[in-house]
Motif scaffolding. Structure first.
Motif, PDB file in Angstrom:
ATOM      1  N   UNK A  51      23.128  -1.054 -43.948  1.00 26.99           N
ATOM      2  CA  UNK A  51      24.184  -1.210 -42.952  1.00 26.99           C
ATOM      3  C   UNK A  51      25.011   0.064 -42.797  1.00 26.99           C
ATOM      4  N   UNK A  52      25.646   0.164 -41.655  1.00 19.41           N
ATOM      5  CA  UNK A  52      26.411   1.366 -41.325  1.00 19.41           C
ATOM      6  C   UNK A  52      27.567   1.609 -42.291  1.00 19.41           C
ATOM      7  N   UNK A  53      28.151   0.540 -42.831  1.00 20.67           N
ATOM      8  CA  UNK A  53      29.326   0.672 -43.708  1.00 20.67           C
ATOM      9  C   UNK A  53      28.966   0.921 -45.173  1.00 20.67           C
ATOM     10  N   UNK A  54      27.689   1.060 -45.483  1.00 25.63           N
ATOM     11  CA  UNK A  54      27.267   1.306 -46.860  1.00 25.63           C
ATOM     12  C   UNK A  54      27.828   2.637 -47.362  1.00 25.63           C
ATOM     13  N   UNK A  55      28.389   2.687 -48.583  1.00 26.92           N
ATOM     14  CA  UNK A  55      28.860   3.972 -49.133  1.00 26.92           C
ATOM     15  C   UNK A  55      27.725   4.991 -49.202  1.00 26.92           C
ATOM     16  N   UNK A  56      28.018   6.249 -48.886  1.00 22.55           N
ATOM     17  CA  UNK A  56      26.990   7.295 -48.860  1.00 22.55           C
ATOM     18  C   UNK A  56      26.257   7.429 -50.191  1.00 22.55           C
ATOM     19  N   UNK A  57      26.985   7.219 -51.291  1.00 23.84           N
ATOM     20  CA  UNK A  57      26.422   7.502 -52.612  1.00 23.84           C
ATOM     21  C   UNK A  57      25.942   6.255 -53.352  1.00 23.84           C
ATOM     22  N   UNK A  58      25.716   5.149 -52.643  1.00 24.80           N
ATOM     23  CA  UNK A  58      25.390   3.890 -53.326  1.00 24.80           C
ATOM     24  C   UNK A  58      24.100   3.985 -54.136  1.00 24.80           C
ATOM     25  N   UNK A  59      23.135   4.781 -53.665  1.00 22.15           N
ATOM     26  CA  UNK A  59      21.843   4.869 -54.356  1.00 22.15           C
ATOM     27  C   UNK A  59      21.846   5.863 -55.502  1.00 22.15           C
ATOM     28  N   UNK A  60      22.968   6.524 -55.735  1.00 21.32           N
ATOM     29  CA  UNK A  60      23.045   7.424 -56.897  1.00 21.32           C
ATOM     30  C   UNK A  60      23.053   6.626 -58.192  1.00 21.32           C
ATOM     31  N   UNK A  61      23.625   5.418 -58.125  1.00 16.81           N
ATOM     32  CA  UNK A  61      23.688   4.590 -59.331  1.00 16.81           C
ATOM     33  C   UNK A  61      23.816   3.120 -58.939  1.00 16.81           C
ATOM     34  N   UNK A  62      22.680   2.474 -58.639  1.00 14.20           N
ATOM     35  CA  UNK A  62      22.710   1.034 -58.398  1.00 14.20           C
ATOM     36  C   UNK A  62      23.131   0.334 -59.687  1.00 14.20           C
ATOM     37  N   UNK A  63      24.130  -0.553 -59.601  1.00 14.58           N
ATOM     38  CA  UNK A  63      24.628  -1.245 -60.793  1.00 14.58           C
ATOM     39  C   UNK A  63      24.201  -2.701 -60.848  1.00 14.58           C
ATOM     40  N   UNK A  64      24.330  -3.407 -59.707  1.00 19.52           N
ATOM     41  CA  UNK A  64      24.010  -4.831 -59.683  1.00 19.52           C
ATOM     42  C   UNK A  64      23.135  -5.154 -58.477  1.00 19.52           C
ATOM     43  N   UNK A  65      22.000  -5.776 -58.762  1.00 20.94           N
ATOM     44  CA  UNK A  65      21.065  -6.171 -57.716  1.00 20.94           C
ATOM     45  C   UNK A  65      20.946  -7.687 -57.721  1.00 20.94           C
ATOM     46  N   UNK A  66      21.105  -8.302 -56.562  1.00 29.49           N
ATOM     47  CA  UNK A  66      20.976  -9.750 -56.449  1.00 29.49           C
ATOM     48  C   UNK A  66      19.627 -10.104 -55.830  1.00 29.49           C
ATOM     49  N   UNK A  67      18.836 -10.913 -56.537  1.00 26.34           N
ATOM     50  CA  UNK A  67      17.593 -11.428 -55.969  1.00 26.34           C
ATOM     51  C   UNK A  67      17.811 -12.902 -55.629  1.00 26.34           C
ATOM     52  N   UNK A  68      17.768 -13.219 -54.335  1.00 23.71           N
ATOM     53  CA  UNK A  68      17.953 -14.592 -53.882  1.00 23.71           C
ATOM     54  C   UNK A  68      16.608 -15.308 -53.915  1.00 23.71           C
ATOM     55  N   UNK A  69      16.509 -16.363 -54.718  1.00 24.86           N
ATOM     56  CA  UNK A  69      15.227 -17.054 -54.891  1.00 24.86           C
ATOM     57  C   UNK A  69      15.272 -18.478 -54.358  1.00 24.86           C
ATOM     58  N   UNK A  70      14.158 -18.869 -53.777  1.00 23.33           N
ATOM     59  CA  UNK A  70      13.967 -20.271 -53.390  1.00 23.33           C
ATOM     60  C   UNK A  70      12.777 -20.832 -54.155  1.00 23.33           C
ATOM     61  N   UNK A  71      12.501 -20.199 -55.307  1.00 18.35           N
ATOM     62  CA  UNK A  71      11.389 -20.577 -56.181  1.00 18.35           C
ATOM     63  C   UNK A  71      10.045 -20.497 -55.459  1.00 18.35           C
ATOM     64  N   UNK A  72       9.900 -19.428 -54.685  1.00 19.23           N
ATOM     65  CA  UNK A  72       8.637 -19.174 -54.003  1.00 19.23           C
ATOM     66  C   UNK A  72       7.607 -18.709 -55.025  1.00 19.23           C
ATOM     67  N   UNK A  73       6.362 -19.054 -54.811  1.00 15.23           N
ATOM     68  CA  UNK A  73       5.311 -18.655 -55.749  1.00 15.23           C
ATOM     69  C   UNK A  73       5.140 -17.142 -55.827  1.00 15.23           C
ATOM     70  N   UNK A  74       5.615 -16.427 -54.819  1.00 11.61           N
ATOM     71  CA  UNK A  74       5.486 -14.969 -54.783  1.00 11.61           C
ATOM     72  C   UNK A  74       6.702 -14.251 -55.361  1.00 11.61           C
ATOM     73  N   UNK A  75       7.682 -15.011 -55.879  1.00 13.71           N
ATOM     74  CA  UNK A  75       8.895 -14.383 -56.417  1.00 13.71           C
ATOM     75  C   UNK A  75       8.586 -13.349 -57.489  1.00 13.71           C
ATOM     76  N   UNK A  76       7.675 -13.671 -58.393  1.00 15.27           N
ATOM     77  CA  UNK A  76       7.410 -12.773 -59.509  1.00 15.27           C
ATOM     78  C   UNK A  76       6.687 -11.509 -59.050  1.00 15.27           C
ATOM     79  N   UNK A  77       5.888 -11.616 -57.987  1.00 17.25           N
ATOM     80  CA  UNK A  77       5.252 -10.423 -57.403  1.00 17.25           C
ATOM     81  C   UNK A  77       6.323  -9.516 -56.805  1.00 17.25           C
ATOM     82  N   UNK A  78       7.269 -10.119 -56.076  1.00 12.64           N
ATOM     83  CA  UNK A  78       8.350  -9.354 -55.461  1.00 12.64           C
ATOM     84  C   UNK A  78       9.237  -8.710 -56.526  1.00 12.64           C
ATOM     85  N   UNK A  79       9.568  -9.459 -57.569  1.00 12.24           N
ATOM     86  CA  UNK A  79      10.426  -8.927 -58.629  1.00 12.24           C
ATOM     87  C   UNK A  79       9.730  -7.786 -59.362  1.00 12.24           C
TER      88      UNK A  79
END
Length: 369
Positions: free
Chosen positions: A232-260
């Motif tokens: 998104x346009x409002x993302x801080x310029x330096x966000x990818x210098x140090x990702x701290x927390x990543x949220x994976x939204x799951x619906x218990x799809x069989x492909x979740x573990x492949x994606x993770x």
């Protein structure tokens, strides 16, 4: 009368040499012309030029070389690590390029800036499968190429100045400019070259799916068979210098573990905490809690050095619940899996991924089941 040369694409030198060989095999005369290089760029770029009279024969060869629309990744083709960044020289592309540069640096991957400008020769006959040649339109093609090249040089100059010349040279970069359709060409190149990640800009909450920026990104998310990061346009310029927390939204799809597993490869150089969230619409989510606990145990066993948290919330509005969780837990990136569906399903029941694209102001990483 001297025959006129037309630029059909601007490519890195090595790719241009291969394409030149392909053209010559088809009896198409081809010349390579150096582009005035920007100080600090790490990849020599050249204009691929052909005779005006050969345009009709040349476009199919170019499409074949960079990747046919709809072409799927080849399972046995070994390719270099690439981060693809489609750009239209807007502020949205600028933000995406900054984030992609930092990711490329962490992953030791090449960053490829890709721009496709409209091809008036092909679009002049939109309902035909045959490439139509109209010499009266070649002037528009020349003007479009020159304009794209000028914009790319300005874009690169600004990027290099922002990150610093010394830092810029630590990442291998190249850019590609060609005539064509942006959506088809992005997908074609990504699939043909099996890129690690496509990084694209979007307006976030400020946009809608009818905006050009948002709609193109949404179409790529829907149709790509590779991970796509929407920034998104409002993302801080330096966000990818140090990702701290990543949220994976799951619906218990069989492909979740492949994606993770793909997510873990992208996060390998980062010391990021991964939070898994399931939004249950059941008032008694006993079975959902059991599945979430099982998911947590599997992830802990497989990724021993990674911190995982798994949470469940109950609510009727999935988007709102995810949004509240993102805010409360200071999430940097939302990751989820989407499935390719038919046209009617996409119109009458858009995917969570597409809805979230216009609902969140943090980067969204989409995997495909």
């Amino acid at each position: 009368m001297k025959k006129k040369l037309i630029t059909i694409a601007v490519l890195p030198f090595v790719k241009a040499q291969v394409l030149k060989t392909q053209f010559e095999k088809e009896g198409i005369e081809c010349m390579l012309e150096d582009v005035n290089l920007l100080d600090g760029t790490s990849s020599l770029a050249v204009r691929v030029q052909i005779l005006e009279e050969d345009l009709e024969k040349a476009f199919p060869v170019l499409e074949e070389f960079l990747g046919k629309p709809g072409e799927k990744p080849s399972g046995d083709k070994e390719v270099e690590r690439q981060i693809l960044v489609p750009v239209d020289f807007s502020s949205y592309s600028w933000k995406a390029a900054l984030v992609a540069f930092d990711i490329s640096r962490h992953l030791h991957a090449k960053m490829v800036l890709f721009h496709a400008y409209p091809n008036p020769i092909v679009y002049s006959v939109p309902f035909s499968d045959v490439y139509a040649f109209d010499s009266g339109l070649t002037m528009h093609l020349e003007a479009a190429e020159k304009n794209a090249q000028n914009n790319m040089e300005k874009f690169l100059t600004k990027l290099i100045q922002h990150v610093g010349k010394e830092t810029w040279t630590k990442v291998e970069t190249e850019y590609i400019i060609k005539a064509g359709d942006a959506r088809d060409d992005i997908l074609s190149y990504a699939h043909r070259n099996k890129v690690m990640l496509v990084v694209m800009g979007t307006q976030g909450k400020a946009g809608s799916e009818f905006d050009i920026i948002g709609s193109v990104t949404a179409e790529i998310i829907t149709d790509a068979r590779l991970p796509v990061l929407a920034v998104p346009h409002d993302t801080p310029d330096d966000i990818a210098k140090k990702f701290s927390k990543i949220l994976y939204a799951t619906n218990f799809d069989e492909k979740d573990f492949v994606a993770i597993d793909k997510l873990m490869r992208i996060l390998k150089p980062y010391e990021a905490e991964v939070l898994c969230l399931h939004v249950s619409q059941s008032e008694e989510p006993v079975w959902d809690l059991a599945r979430l606990e099982g998911m947590k145990e599997i992830l802990k066993d497989k990724y021993e050095n990674r911190v995982f948290q798994c949470s469940l919330v109950v609510g009727d509005d999935i988007l709102e619940e995810i949004d509240k969780f993102i805010t409360a837990n200071h999430i940097d990136v939302l990751a989820l899996t989407t499935r390719k569906r038919n046209v009617l399903a996409r119109i009458f029941n858009p995917s969570i991924a597409r809805k979230m694209l216009f609902h969140t102001n943090i980067p969204m990483l989409v995997f495909h089941a």
